[in-house]
Design a protein around this motif. Structure first.
Motif, PDB file in Angstrom:
ATOM      1  N   SER A  81     -29.467  10.632  29.828  1.00  0.00           N
ATOM      2  CA  SER A  81     -29.283   9.894  31.077  1.00  0.00           C
ATOM      3  C   SER A  81     -28.466   8.622  30.883  1.00  0.00           C
ATOM      4  O   SER A  81     -28.958   7.514  31.130  1.00  0.00           O
ATOM      5  N   PRO A  82     -27.198   8.746  30.455  1.00  0.00           N
ATOM      6  CA  PRO A  82     -26.357   7.547  30.360  1.00  0.00           C
ATOM      7  C   PRO A  82     -26.016   7.021  31.749  1.00  0.00           C
ATOM      8  O   PRO A  82     -25.970   7.785  32.717  1.00  0.00           O
ATOM      9  N   TYR A  83     -25.792   5.730  31.845  1.00  0.00           N
ATOM     10  CA  TYR A  83     -25.420   5.137  33.125  1.00  0.00           C
ATOM     11  C   TYR A  83     -24.248   4.179  32.913  1.00  0.00           C
ATOM     12  O   TYR A  83     -24.014   3.693  31.801  1.00  0.00           O
ATOM     13  N   LEU A 142     -36.888   7.188  21.183  1.00  0.00           N
ATOM     14  CA  LEU A 142     -36.784   7.410  22.629  1.00  0.00           C
ATOM     15  C   LEU A 142     -35.388   7.071  23.141  1.00  0.00           C
ATOM     16  O   LEU A 142     -34.873   7.737  24.044  1.00  0.00           O
ATOM     17  N   SER A 143     -34.753   6.055  22.570  1.00  0.00           N
ATOM     18  CA  SER A 143     -33.389   5.708  22.954  1.00  0.00           C
ATOM     19  C   SER A 143     -32.410   6.820  22.608  1.00  0.00           C
ATOM     20  O   SER A 143     -31.435   7.057  23.328  1.00  0.00           O
ATOM     21  N   SER A 144     -32.651   7.509  21.495  1.00  0.00           N
ATOM     22  CA  SER A 144     -31.776   8.611  21.095  1.00  0.00           C
ATOM     23  C   SER A 144     -31.795   9.737  22.126  1.00  0.00           C
ATOM     24  O   SER A 144     -30.790  10.420  22.325  1.00  0.00           O
ATOM     25  N   PRO A 193     -30.277   0.624  21.884  1.00  0.00           N
ATOM     26  CA  PRO A 193     -29.307   1.728  21.945  1.00  0.00           C
ATOM     27  C   PRO A 193     -29.606   2.797  22.980  1.00  0.00           C
ATOM     28  O   PRO A 193     -29.051   3.894  22.896  1.00  0.00           O
ATOM     29  N   HIS A 194     -30.453   2.498  23.972  1.00  0.00           N
ATOM     30  CA  HIS A 194     -30.832   3.541  24.926  1.00  0.00           C
ATOM     31  C   HIS A 194     -29.666   4.008  25.781  1.00  0.00           C
ATOM     32  O   HIS A 194     -29.741   5.054  26.423  1.00  0.00           O
ATOM     33  N   SER A 249     -30.459   4.868  38.912  1.00  0.00           N
ATOM     34  CA  SER A 249     -30.164   5.673  37.733  1.00  0.00           C
ATOM     35  C   SER A 249     -30.146   4.845  36.467  1.00  0.00           C
ATOM     36  O   SER A 249     -30.452   5.337  35.383  1.00  0.00           O
ATOM     37  N   GLY A 250     -29.746   3.565  36.567  1.00  0.00           N
ATOM     38  CA  GLY A 250     -29.727   2.728  35.383  1.00  0.00           C
ATOM     39  C   GLY A 250     -31.094   2.190  35.028  1.00  0.00           C
ATOM     40  O   GLY A 250     -31.405   2.019  33.851  1.00  0.00           O
ATOM     41  N   ALA A 251     -31.915   1.921  36.030  1.00  0.00           N
ATOM     42  CA  ALA A 251     -33.218   1.317  35.779  1.00  0.00           C
ATOM     43  C   ALA A 251     -34.211   2.302  35.183  1.00  0.00           C
ATOM     44  O   ALA A 251     -35.067   1.916  34.385  1.00  0.00           O
ATOM     45  N   VAL A 252     -34.107   3.567  35.547  1.00  0.00           N
ATOM     46  CA  VAL A 252     -35.098   4.547  35.107  1.00  0.00           C
ATOM     47  C   VAL A 252     -35.107   4.742  33.593  1.00  0.00           C
ATOM     48  O   VAL A 252     -36.160   4.615  32.953  1.00  0.00           O
TER      49      VAL A 252
END
Length: 220
Positions: A125-127, A117-119, A43-44, A146-149
């Motif tokens: 930082s949504p992508y 951490l996903s919360s 759910p990150h 931005s998505g990988a970080v």
């Protein structure tokens, strides 16, 4: 689609371990650890899958805490039964039931800390993800990393905070089985602490960033 990949990726980790000479009974314990890690990591970026529907939460004045907690319910409903079935199977394949408490502890730490951490990551930082109605195999174009970080930070963070329980589990496997009990309590405590802190921090971030979250939803 992300959920369906989890068991395949977990089982695939056994092959290189066996090729590298890891004993089969030890390798049998690895897939369930990956399952716990991936379920916590899943759910990150869940907020991004709402697309523009996130406006309902923003317009209704929903606070961050119920948003963060509510998004964890579906993954808990799926993951807990899977882990409850998978852990005994892994331990049975390993052949030594005394190691079961350690595996429970590591799985709890990986899973719960990953959720915590996903919360934070999904609010901070949504992508961009696949828009509604399009094939899940078609990924949107992204600029930069931005998505990988956030993906990497959540996974590495869950592994880092689970290091103590992983260490005690290794000791239970290689030296003294009495370490399995310590791995259990350390893992459960670590996972729950990170989960509670992560949800609290994620709730605060969501409440403060509602405007930017809406801008992200409209642009992605």
């Amino acid at each position: 689609m992300n959920t369906l990949v989890i068991p395949v990726a977990a089982v695939a980790t056994v092959v290189p371990l066996l090729i590298a000479g890891v004993p089969a009974n030890v390798a049998a314990l690895v897939p369930i650890l990956f399952v716990a890690l991936f379920f916590g990591w899943l759910p990150h970026n869940d907020l991004a899958y709402d697309s523009t529907a996130i406006w309902m939460h923003v317009a209704s004045g929903l606070r961050g805490l119920p948003d963060r907690v509510g998004r964890l319910v579906p993954i808990l409903v799926i993951a807990i039964p899977v882990l409850a079935i998978g852990i005994p199977i892994s331990v049975a394949l390993h052949g030594r039931w005394a190691i079961a408490p350690a595996i429970v502890g590591v799985c709890a730490s990986l899973f719960f800390s990953g959720l915590g951490l996903s919360s934070i990551a999904s609010a901070a930082s949504p992508y961009p993800v696949t828009p509604p109605g399009e094939s899940p195999f078609q990924q949107p174009q992204r600029t930069g990393s931005s998505g990988a970080v956030p993906q990497a930070l959540v996974m590495i963070g869950a592994l880092a905070v689970s290091a103590p329980s992983l260490w005690w589990t290794w000791l239970a496997l290689t030296r003294t089985i009495e370490a399995a009990s310590l791995a259990l309590w350390v893992g459960v405590a670590t996972g729950l602490v990170v989960l509670v802190l992560g949800v609290a921090i994620g709730a605060a971030v969501f409440t403060r960033r509602t405007g930017r979250i809406m801008e992200f939803a409209e642009a992605s």
